[in-house]
Design a protein around this motif. Structure first.
Motif, PDB file in Angstrom:
ATOM      1  N   ALA A   1      98.161  -2.359  63.461  1.00  0.00           N
ATOM      2  CA  ALA A   1      99.494  -2.950  63.578  1.00  0.00           C
ATOM      3  C   ALA A   1     100.020  -2.846  65.002  1.00  0.00           C
ATOM      4  O   ALA A   1     100.644  -3.788  65.519  1.00  0.00           O
ATOM      5  N   LEU A   2      99.794  -1.713  65.660  1.00  0.00           N
ATOM      6  CA  LEU A   2     100.267  -1.552  67.031  1.00  0.00           C
ATOM      7  C   LEU A   2      99.624  -2.562  67.967  1.00  0.00           C
ATOM      8  O   LEU A   2     100.285  -3.142  68.835  1.00  0.00           O
ATOM      9  N   LEU A   3      98.340  -2.780  67.809  1.00  0.00           N
ATOM     10  CA  LEU A   3      97.612  -3.684  68.710  1.00  0.00           C
ATOM     11  C   LEU A   3      98.107  -5.115  68.595  1.00  0.00           C
ATOM     12  O   LEU A   3      98.125  -5.867  69.583  1.00  0.00           O
ATOM     13  N   GLY A   4      98.508  -5.510  67.410  1.00  0.00           N
ATOM     14  CA  GLY A   4      99.098  -6.831  67.225  1.00  0.00           C
ATOM     15  C   GLY A   4      98.219  -7.952  67.728  1.00  0.00           C
ATOM     16  O   GLY A   4      97.026  -8.035  67.429  1.00  0.00           O
ATOM     17  N   HIS A   5      98.790  -8.816  68.547  1.00  0.00           N
ATOM     18  CA  HIS A   5      98.089 -10.015  68.990  1.00  0.00           C
ATOM     19  C   HIS A   5      96.944  -9.732  69.959  1.00  0.00           C
ATOM     20  O   HIS A   5      96.112 -10.609  70.191  1.00  0.00           O
ATOM     21  N   ARG A   6      96.918  -8.535  70.544  1.00  0.00           N
ATOM     22  CA  ARG A   6      95.805  -8.261  71.451  1.00  0.00           C
ATOM     23  C   ARG A   6      94.714  -7.425  70.778  1.00  0.00           C
ATOM     24  O   ARG A   6      93.921  -6.756  71.441  1.00  0.00           O
ATOM     25  N   HIS A   7      94.706  -7.454  69.485  1.00  0.00           N
ATOM     26  CA  HIS A   7      93.670  -6.747  68.728  1.00  0.00           C
ATOM     27  C   HIS A   7      92.288  -7.238  69.179  1.00  0.00           C
ATOM     28  O   HIS A   7      92.044  -8.444  69.258  1.00  0.00           O
ATOM     29  N   PRO A   8      91.364  -6.320  69.475  1.00  0.00           N
ATOM     30  CA  PRO A   8      90.046  -6.745  69.965  1.00  0.00           C
ATOM     31  C   PRO A   8      89.173  -7.417  68.912  1.00  0.00           C
ATOM     32  O   PRO A   8      88.058  -7.851  69.234  1.00  0.00           O
ATOM     33  N   GLY A   9      89.641  -7.488  67.685  1.00  0.00           N
ATOM     34  CA  GLY A   9      88.864  -8.171  66.656  1.00  0.00           C
ATOM     35  C   GLY A   9      87.737  -7.317  66.117  1.00  0.00           C
ATOM     36  O   GLY A   9      87.834  -6.087  66.062  1.00  0.00           O
ATOM     37  N   PRO A  10      86.628  -7.941  65.736  1.00  0.00           N
ATOM     38  CA  PRO A  10      85.552  -7.202  65.045  1.00  0.00           C
ATOM     39  C   PRO A  10      84.859  -6.161  65.910  1.00  0.00           C
ATOM     40  O   PRO A  10      84.127  -5.320  65.373  1.00  0.00           O
TER      41      PRO A  10
ATOM     42  N   THR B   1      75.019   4.393  66.533  1.00  0.00           N
ATOM     43  CA  THR B   1      73.693   3.797  66.746  1.00  0.00           C
ATOM     44  C   THR B   1      73.643   2.376  66.195  1.00  0.00           C
ATOM     45  O   THR B   1      72.987   1.499  66.773  1.00  0.00           O
ATOM     46  N   THR B   2      74.323   2.144  65.100  1.00  0.00           N
ATOM     47  CA  THR B   2      74.353   0.781  64.541  1.00  0.00           C
ATOM     48  C   THR B   2      75.030  -0.178  65.514  1.00  0.00           C
ATOM     49  O   THR B   2      74.588  -1.319  65.703  1.00  0.00           O
ATOM     50  N   LEU B   3      76.105   0.282  66.147  1.00  0.00           N
ATOM     51  CA  LEU B   3      76.861  -0.585  67.053  1.00  0.00           C
ATOM     52  C   LEU B   3      76.130  -0.827  68.375  1.00  0.00           C
ATOM     53  O   LEU B   3      76.383  -1.835  69.048  1.00  0.00           O
ATOM     54  N   THR B   4      75.254   0.082  68.744  1.00  0.00           N
ATOM     55  CA  THR B   4      74.635  -0.028  70.071  1.00  0.00           C
ATOM     56  C   THR B   4      73.160  -0.392  70.037  1.00  0.00           C
ATOM     57  O   THR B   4      72.590  -0.748  71.075  1.00  0.00           O
TER      58      THR B   4
ATOM     59  N   PHE C   1      94.864  -2.410  79.804  1.00  0.00           N
ATOM     60  CA  PHE C   1      94.222  -2.407  78.491  1.00  0.00           C
ATOM     61  C   PHE C   1      92.729  -2.718  78.640  1.00  0.00           C
ATOM     62  O   PHE C   1      91.871  -2.055  78.041  1.00  0.00           O
ATOM     63  N   ALA C   2      92.413  -3.714  79.441  1.00  0.00           N
ATOM     64  CA  ALA C   2      91.005  -4.066  79.655  1.00  0.00           C
ATOM     65  C   ALA C   2      90.267  -2.946  80.381  1.00  0.00           C
ATOM     66  O   ALA C   2      89.078  -2.699  80.129  1.00  0.00           O
ATOM     67  N   ARG C   3      90.970  -2.247  81.271  1.00  0.00           N
ATOM     68  CA  ARG C   3      90.340  -1.157  82.011  1.00  0.00           C
ATOM     69  C   ARG C   3      89.932  -0.016  81.072  1.00  0.00           C
ATOM     70  O   ARG C   3      88.925   0.648  81.293  1.00  0.00           O
ATOM     71  N   HIS C   4      90.692   0.169  80.013  1.00  0.00           N
ATOM     72  CA  HIS C   4      90.367   1.234  79.071  1.00  0.00           C
ATOM     73  C   HIS C   4      89.446   0.756  77.948  1.00  0.00           C
ATOM     74  O   HIS C   4      88.523   1.472  77.550  1.00  0.00           O
ATOM     75  N   PHE C   5      89.691  -0.447  77.449  1.00  0.00           N
ATOM     76  CA  PHE C   5      89.002  -0.879  76.232  1.00  0.00           C
ATOM     77  C   PHE C   5      88.038  -2.042  76.452  1.00  0.00           C
ATOM     78  O   PHE C   5      87.468  -2.557  75.490  1.00  0.00           O
ATOM     79  N   GLY C   6      87.850  -2.407  77.715  1.00  0.00           N
ATOM     80  CA  GLY C   6      86.857  -3.431  78.007  1.00  0.00           C
ATOM     81  C   GLY C   6      87.213  -4.786  77.427  1.00  0.00           C
ATOM     82  O   GLY C   6      88.324  -5.024  76.946  1.00  0.00           O
ATOM     83  N   THR C   7      86.217  -5.663  77.474  1.00  0.00           N
ATOM     84  CA  THR C   7      86.416  -7.016  76.944  1.00  0.00           C
ATOM     85  C   THR C   7      85.332  -7.421  75.953  1.00  0.00           C
ATOM     86  O   THR C   7      85.508  -8.381  75.198  1.00  0.00           O
ATOM     87  N   GLN C   8      84.218  -6.691  75.944  1.00  0.00           N
ATOM     88  CA  GLN C   8      83.107  -7.069  75.068  1.00  0.00           C
ATOM     89  C   GLN C   8      82.516  -5.897  74.297  1.00  0.00           C
ATOM     90  O   GLN C   8      81.964  -6.078  73.213  1.00  0.00           O
ATOM     91  N   ALA C   9      82.622  -4.696  74.813  1.00  0.00           N
ATOM     92  CA  ALA C   9      81.941  -3.542  74.219  1.00  0.00           C
ATOM     93  C   ALA C   9      82.547  -3.171  72.872  1.00  0.00           C
ATOM     94  O   ALA C   9      83.758  -3.312  72.659  1.00  0.00           O
ATOM     95  N   PRO C  10      81.705  -2.695  71.956  1.00  0.00           N
ATOM     96  CA  PRO C  10      82.249  -2.186  70.689  1.00  0.00           C
ATOM     97  C   PRO C  10      83.092  -0.929  70.938  1.00  0.00           C
ATOM     98  O   PRO C  10      82.811  -0.139  71.839  1.00  0.00           O
TER      99      PRO C  10
END
Length: 705
Positions: free
Chosen positions: A650-659, A694-697, A627-636
């Motif tokens: 809902a699928l992501l559940g407890h490992r949802h990356p948050g904001p 552009t807003t995210l980066t 999961f981290a290899r695909h979705f990283g740990t800090q990047a938007p």
């Protein structure tokens, strides 16, 4: 063949044997509901022998028992190369199914503690409702290919079981209340859609016209005999009537019905057997004809002396010691009317080479449109063995040309404007070991939600019972929301199925037509899955296939042609799930690479939504490192899906990356809008995506002092 067999067994097997089996079934049903000891009344009954809280359903059992008893000699005489299936629409007849499986020995073969002996009989009676097998009709009871209680689809499922199976007879027991459901009502006349579609077996519907639903009279029971005959005749069926009281007449009625029963697809009237035995037949007179007969007519006989006396007389009236030996075996005069246990059919061979075959199909499909490659996949599958496509009048609209050289529909593709029938026919077909596909508009598929969920429950019970895997349930959802009017926008089927958590569910969201062809090839080869393929018919954009193997195996892959090389956290992660999302996000990715070459970008495609699930909850759920290899740990992260954004959260559940995660997907516009407006509303237009990226980066601006 079936009529001749019925007439021959009517001559050879005495009516007295069949009547004794019916009595034994009635007695065992009643004993299961009420007794906790003294199962054969070997001594005078006492209140201590009676369950303090009897539960279960008596009302449907006597009519079902008459039919099971009448069919017994026929089942016993079926030649080895023929099959007779009995499907129960009513799941409440669990006591009947358990009693019948006990008398035939099938129950003891599957569950040694329910063997035909004194201990097994006591366990059968005392243990109801069973915690291990249950008290309703499911595959936990040997010999039951259909889980009763779905209320509606049994007749259509029975029709599906005999398609392309001329050696098979399916007898479908339908409650008169069930005849009020839309699926059953449509099933009678829908057989006309099967004319000229192949060489099929025979269905004998048996309507249990016992006069009552759970709470009152059934609608069908309000018809006079003349009206009832006119009703069935108008639907293309010839009714044969029996009250079930005279076993000889009932057996003659079964033979008569089989004499005029036509193989499915023959354009001639076929028979329906109407059994008018009253609901809960045998119930104490003061309760007969009341809603009390639906479940346990005597509510508390262990504590109520009057009810105890009534139960004692009722049980004794069957003379159980004349039906069963002290060791719990059927008396010899019952045996001619009881079929011998038959082994479960052999399982299908495990599929091999699924990924290789699917990637080969994709290579051949590369660069070609949906309307070419998907029909090719279906035609190729039809050449490999029994296979059917069912669609609610939408094949041409969905660009699935399944016609022959003369423009006529191929016989293995059937259209009827009823989603429930399409599912039920496919269910009957797959539950008897053949492969099928349901192809429909995405927006109308939710009509079948309950049926899919019930079949998933059925399959789960089958696995628990240790039965062999069956072909997968496969849906192709196309004509997606993005290209339709508001009334044709509803991606909610996948939302509801994902929420159910079934581990066999896979929701495939291929990025282009070649991947759709691969996804269908893959899904139709696999066993015991429920696969929903979500793919638009309009897609023209194609993507490199270098990661297709990984997408099929793991449900997700990073696309290297749009990803900044090297290790480390990217500045932005784009993830697509579906063809329009892939088209929109790859367009964004290319623009970012052109106009912001210094931006470290990672592009991920989610081919199977279940790969996003919490670790350990589904077979393809990514592990923590993956999961981290695909979705990283800090990047938007910007993730775009064809369905509802809530599905992803809902699928992501407890490992949802948050904001750091932004999910874009379908939003109901609330009114008719253009396709361009809908994309803007959902955030999937080019301008909106560029602004978001552009807003995210962009680095945050420092505020002046």
């Amino acid at each position: 063949m079936w009529a001749d067999l019925a007439r021959r067994t009517n001559r050879l097997v005495p009516d007295a044997s069949v009547a004794a089996v019916a009595d034994a079934l009635d007695y065992l049903c009643l004993a299961q509901l009420y007794l906790r000891d003294n199962p054969l009344l070997a001594r005078p009954l006492t209140p201590a022998d009676v369950k303090t809280r009897p539960s279960g359903h008596w009302g449907v059992c006597p009519p079902v028992n008459r039919i099971l008893a009448a069919l017994g000699p026929l089942q016993a005489a079926v030649p080895d190369d023929y099959e007779l299936h009995v499907l129960h629409g009513a799941g409440h007849a669990g006591p009947s199914a358990l009693a019948h499986a006990y008398l035939t020995g099938q129950l003891g073969h599957a569950y040694p503690h329910l063997h035909q002996d004194a201990a097994g009989l006591r366990e059968l009676v005392v243990g109801f409702p069973r915690a291990d097998i249950g008290g309703e009709i499911t595959p936990m009871i040997p010999g039951h290919p259909h889980t009763g209680g779905q209320l509606g689809p049994a007749l259509a499922i029975g029709q599906g079981t005999v398609l392309d199976a001329p050696h098979r007879l399916s007898v479908v027991l339908i409650g008169d209340g069930e005849c009020e459901t839309g699926t059953t009502a449509a099933s009678w006349i829908a057989t006309r859609a099967l004319h000229g579609t192949g060489d099929h077996g025979t269905v004998l519907p048996v309507v249990l016209l016992n006069g009552m639903r759970m709470g009152g009279p059934s609608v069908l029971s309000t018809l006079s005999r003349a009206e009832l005959t006119a009703y069935f005749t108008g639907l293309g069926h010839r009714p044969v009537y029996s009250d079930g009281l005279d076993i000889h007449q009932l057996r003659q009625a079964v033979a008569e019905a089989l004499c005029t029963a036509q193989p499915l697809g023959i354009p001639e009237p076929s028979s329906v057997l109407v059994l008018t035995l009253d609901k809960g037949h045998g119930t104490p007179a003061h309760l007969a004809g009341t809603p009390a007969v639906h479940k346990t007519p005597l509510r508390d006989p262990a504590a109520q002396p009057a009810e105890f006396d009534a139960l004692s007389d009722w049980l004794a009236s069957y003379q159980p010691t004349q039906l069963l030996t002290p060791s719990g075996r059927p008396r010899p005069h019952l045996l001619p009317a009881l079929p011998l246990p038959r082994p479960e059919p052999d399982g299908l061979p495990a599929p091999r080479g699924c990924v290789a075959a699917s990637t080969q199909v994709a290579r051949y499909a590369a660069g070609r449109p949906f309307a070419q490659v998907v029909p090719e996949v279906l035609r190729a599958r039809a050449e490999q063995g029994p296979f059917r496509v069912f669609s609610p009048d939408e094949l041409a609209s969905n660009r699935l040309d399944l016609t022959d050289e003369h423009g006529r529909p191929v016989p293995w593709a059937v259209e009827v404007l009823n989603e429930e029938l399409c599912h039920a026919w496919a269910q009957g077909y797959t539950e008897t070991g053949r492969h099928a596909l349901v192809a429909t508009y995405e927006a109308f598929a939710p009509i079948t939600l309950s049926l899919i969920q019930q079949q998933l429950k059925h399959r789960s019970v089958r696995r628990h019972a240790g039965l062999a895997p069956l072909p997968s349930l496969v849906y192709l959802l196309t004509s997606l929301s993005w290209h339709n009017t508001i009334t044709h926008q509803n991606p909610s089927l996948t939302s509801a199925l994902l929420a159910g958590g079934d581990p066999t569910l896979h929701v495939l969201t291929p990025a282009d037509p070649a991947r759709t062809a691969a996804a269908l090839t893959f899904a139709l080869r696999k066993l015991d899955r429920c696969t929903i393929v979500v793919a638009g018919k309009h897609t023209t954009v194609h993507h490199p296939q270098e990661t297709l193997d990984e997408e099929l195996r793991h449900g997700i892959a990073t696309w290297p042609h749009l990803t900044h090389p090297g290790p480390g956290e990217p500045d932005l992660i784009l993830a697509s799930a579906g063809d329009l999302p892939a088209e929109a996000l790859t367009t964004l990715a290319r623009r970012l690479r052109d106009e912001r070459p210094g931006l470290r970008l990672r592009y991920v495609h989610v081919h199977d939504l279940t790969a996003l699930a919490e670790n350990g909850t589904r077979p393809l759920a990514l592990g923590l490192d993956a999961f981290a290899r695909h979705f990283g740990t800090q990047a938007p992260i910007v993730l775009a899906t064809s369905g509802h954004p809530a599905d992803i959260h809902a699928l992501l559940g407890h490992r949802h990356p948050g904001p750091r995660l932004t999910v874009l997907g379908y939003r109901d516009p609330g009114r008719p809008v253009s396709q361009e407006h809908l994309r803007r509303l959902c955030g999937l237009d080019d301008a909106g995506l560029w602004q978001l990226a552009t807003t995210l980066t962009d680095p945050p601006k420092e505020l002046s002092a």
